[in-house]
Motif scaffolding. Structure first.
Motif, PDB file in Angstrom:
ATOM      1  N   SER B  46       0.829  -1.205   0.000  1.00  0.00           N
ATOM      2  CA  SER B  46       0.000   0.000   0.000  1.00  0.00           C
ATOM      3  C   SER B  46       0.864   1.255   0.000  1.00  0.00           C
ATOM      4  O   SER B  46       0.527   2.256  -0.623  1.00  0.00           O
ATOM      5  CB  SER B  46      -0.990  -0.001   1.173  1.00  0.00           C
ATOM      6  OG  SER B  46      -0.311  -0.086   2.381  1.00  0.00           O
ATOM      7  N   ALA B  50       1.068   4.198  -2.829  1.00  0.00           N
ATOM      8  CA  ALA B  50       0.861   5.605  -2.464  1.00  0.00           C
ATOM      9  C   ALA B  50       1.973   6.470  -3.038  1.00  0.00           C
ATOM     10  O   ALA B  50       1.830   7.692  -3.138  1.00  0.00           O
ATOM     11  CB  ALA B  50       0.816   5.752  -0.947  1.00  0.00           C
ATOM     12  N   THR B  80      -0.679   6.932   3.542  1.00  0.00           N
ATOM     13  CA  THR B  80      -0.943   5.542   3.947  1.00  0.00           C
ATOM     14  C   THR B  80      -1.264   5.451   5.437  1.00  0.00           C
ATOM     15  O   THR B  80      -2.179   4.737   5.839  1.00  0.00           O
ATOM     16  CB  THR B  80       0.294   4.661   3.629  1.00  0.00           C
ATOM     17  OG1 THR B  80       0.677   4.930   2.301  1.00  0.00           O
ATOM     18  CG2 THR B  80      -0.002   3.204   3.775  1.00  0.00           C
ATOM     19  N   SER B  99      -5.631  -2.987   4.147  1.00  0.00           N
ATOM     20  CA  SER B  99      -4.486  -2.700   3.273  1.00  0.00           C
ATOM     21  C   SER B  99      -4.879  -2.827   1.813  1.00  0.00           C
ATOM     22  O   SER B  99      -4.458  -2.014   0.973  1.00  0.00           O
ATOM     23  CB  SER B  99      -3.339  -3.669   3.559  1.00  0.00           C
ATOM     24  OG  SER B  99      -2.865  -3.480   4.852  1.00  0.00           O
ATOM     25  N   ASN B 106      -4.963   4.216  -3.341  1.00  0.00           N
ATOM     26  CA  ASN B 106      -3.709   4.923  -3.664  1.00  0.00           C
ATOM     27  C   ASN B 106      -3.401   4.857  -5.157  1.00  0.00           C
ATOM     28  O   ASN B 106      -3.010   5.849  -5.768  1.00  0.00           O
ATOM     29  CB  ASN B 106      -2.535   4.300  -2.899  1.00  0.00           C
ATOM     30  CG  ASN B 106      -2.600   4.623  -1.413  1.00  0.00           C
ATOM     31  OD1 ASN B 106      -3.368   5.474  -0.992  1.00  0.00           O
ATOM     32  ND2 ASN B 106      -1.798   3.936  -0.624  1.00  0.00           N
TER      33      ASN B 106
END
Lengths: 235, 279
Positions: B46, B50, B80, B99, B106
């Protein structure tokens, strides 16, 4: 009285409810005390509150001080121990974590001279042959012994043990109980959550008994057990 | 034969690329050991996703430089963490699901920003997603070298508490060691490793660079320090070997590195299974 642990009138979150436990316990140095009561009465929650891992309100003092001030003098063995199966760590490394200077910042090559103490702990608990084994390969009973070994190295004055004998064979039980008794002679105080009513009077001289949201601090004799104890617990 | 083997290293772009591959491999092995033992691969994914919106914003703001990488990275970490915080409030959504949602969000945000500002950006979407190990400069390498050395010393100095924290965070807290400090150190190592890898290997393969060497060594390691050191060395070796393969076969630079590391992982796994069955 020289009060090591004083607990009075505390409120704990047991299950979904906040429960008031009426009690006034003054526990001195050098005692081995059983914590007994029916399932779900809050024994584990009380121990967690005593080691700062469960919320509570009320009065608890340790050596006349707050928990934050004496954190390092308290040892706790939780009821459930979950060892990550894929974490590379030997038994010896694990016990070394109990060394009082383990968390001091230093470069890895600066020795902390704990090897001799680790060997002593392993000898006491008769786990010397497990020292180089991976922690995840141990049986449940061996894991509990090793956890107790880490606690021994920590050399705390006040120990809270939540069902420490679960999964340990009879010989191991006798060994661990004899170690508790030696520690008590050295002035340490140990609170043990215990379930086996048949052996209570053989291990403990006194117990904290949970009944009807009250904690009674009472002496244990075989006669007393025979007449009242089972009745009290089933209530 | 020797001339044939040495041929790629005569080119300056290969010299810079191999230096970066060694550095990223070593850093990946070290940081990956933390990710693997914490079982936080999805959180790293994640963070990597991002970085896409983070870098688009940073490139728009200050052009393409090491600083834009840093700013984009900081944006990614903050984004995040904020999203994780939102999910952790209710505890209705478990860590893995949370997540996965953050990864989707993202990446979508990044794609959207890229689409809107694509004419003003100095690099293409391919570069974001696939990276380009052959495009790194000596400045990037010196910067990466300083970062890798600093993180190595940081992990070395905090080794004992970090090991305790990774194994048993509750116990570490009980012993009075500040959990926030341990968490911050680990987060810094993982975030920097992710940001540096992203620049060279792209969004998709960053996680593989971090995870595979560490997961390979984890199967045979007896101590955590072995994961850090040998995971780093294995990552570095796989970087050099994979880059050589890419040169001789005229393939893109990163996929052979990842394919080779997965092949080594599979071999070690097979050997482990065979050994356990033989017992």
């Amino acid at each position: 009285m020289d009060c090591l642990l004083c607990v009075s009138g505390i409120h704990l979150d047991i299950g979904p409810d906040r429960v008031t436990l009426h009690c006034h316990c003054e526990i001195p140095h050098g005692r081995l005390i059983g914590v007994l009561g029916p399932n779900g009465c809050g024994k584990t929650t009380l121990l967690k509150a005593l080691v700062g891992e469960a919320p509570y309100s009320g009065d608890i003092s340790y050596f006349g001080k707050t928990f934050a001030e004496v954190k390092n003098q308290i040892g706790y063995l939780p009821q459930h121990i979950a060892i990550p199966t894929d974490f590379p760590m030997t038994v010896e490394e694990f016990i070394a974590m109990g060394n009082p200077s383990y968390f001091q910042l230093k470069w890895p090559w600066q020795s902390n001279k704990s090897q001799q103490k680790i060997d002593e702990v392993c000898d006491k608990l008769e786990i010397g042959h497990l020292k180089n084994m991976q922690l995840s390969k141990l049986s449940g009973g061996e894991q509990r012994r090793v956890y107790f070994g880490r606690l021994l190295l920590q050399d705390s004055d006040l120990l809270f043990l939540d069902e420490p004998l679960a999964g340990i064979d009879e010989k191991g039980e006798q060994l661990i109980i004899s170690i508790w008794k030696k520690l008590v002679q050295e002035g340490k105080t140990i609170l043990v959550v215990h379930h086996d009513l048949e052996t209570v009077h053989q291990i403990f001289d006194e117990v904290l008994l949970f009944t009807h949201n009250t904690i009674e601090h009472i002496s244990v004799t075989e006669d007393y057990l025979k007449t009242h104890f089972k009745e009290l617990l089933s209530a | 034969m020797i001339y044939w083997l040495m041929e790629p290293w005569a080119f300056s772009f290969m010299q810079t690329a191999v230096t970066m591959a060694v550095l990223l491999g070593f850093l990946g092995g070290m940081a990956g050991s933390i990710v693997v033992t914490q079982r936080s691969a999805l959180q790293v994914e994640s963070l990597a996703h991002a970085l896409l919106p983070g870098l688009v914003i940073a490139y728009l703001w200050m052009g393409r430089s090491t600083w834009s990488l840093l700013i984009g990275g900081i944006f990614a970490v903050i984004l995040t963490r904020l999203l994780s915080l939102v999910f952790s409030f209710h505890q209705r959504t478990d860590h893995t699901t949370g997540s996965a949602i953050i990864i989707g969000f993202n990446f979508s945000l990044g794609l959207l920003l890229y689409h809107i500002y694509r004419n003003q950006l100095p690099i293409s979407l391919d570069h974001f997603i696939l990276g380009d190990l052959l495009a790194v400069s000596w400045t990037d390498n010196w910067f990466a070298m300083a970062v890798v050395l600093s993180l190595f010393l940081l992990l070395l100095f905090f080794y004992s508490p970090i090991k305790a924290f990774l194994f048993d965070p509750d116990y570490t807290a009980r012993r009075g060691w500040p959990i926030l400090t341990a968490r911050t150190i680990l987060e810094v190592v993982i975030s920097i490793a992710t940001i540096l890898s992203f620049q060279s290997v792209g969004l998709i393969l960053t996680l593989a660079i971090l995870i595979v060497p560490a997961a390979t060594i984890q199967m045979v390691a007896r101590h955590l320090w072995q994961m850090f050191v040998f995971g780093g060395l294995l990552g570095a070796f796989e970087g050099v070997a994979g880059l050589s393969i890419s040169y001789y076969l005229n393939w893109p630079s990163t996929p052979p590195i990842v394919m080779l590391s997965v092949a080594i992982y599979t071999l070690v796994l097979a050997q482990k299974i065979w050994k356990e069955k033989a017992k």
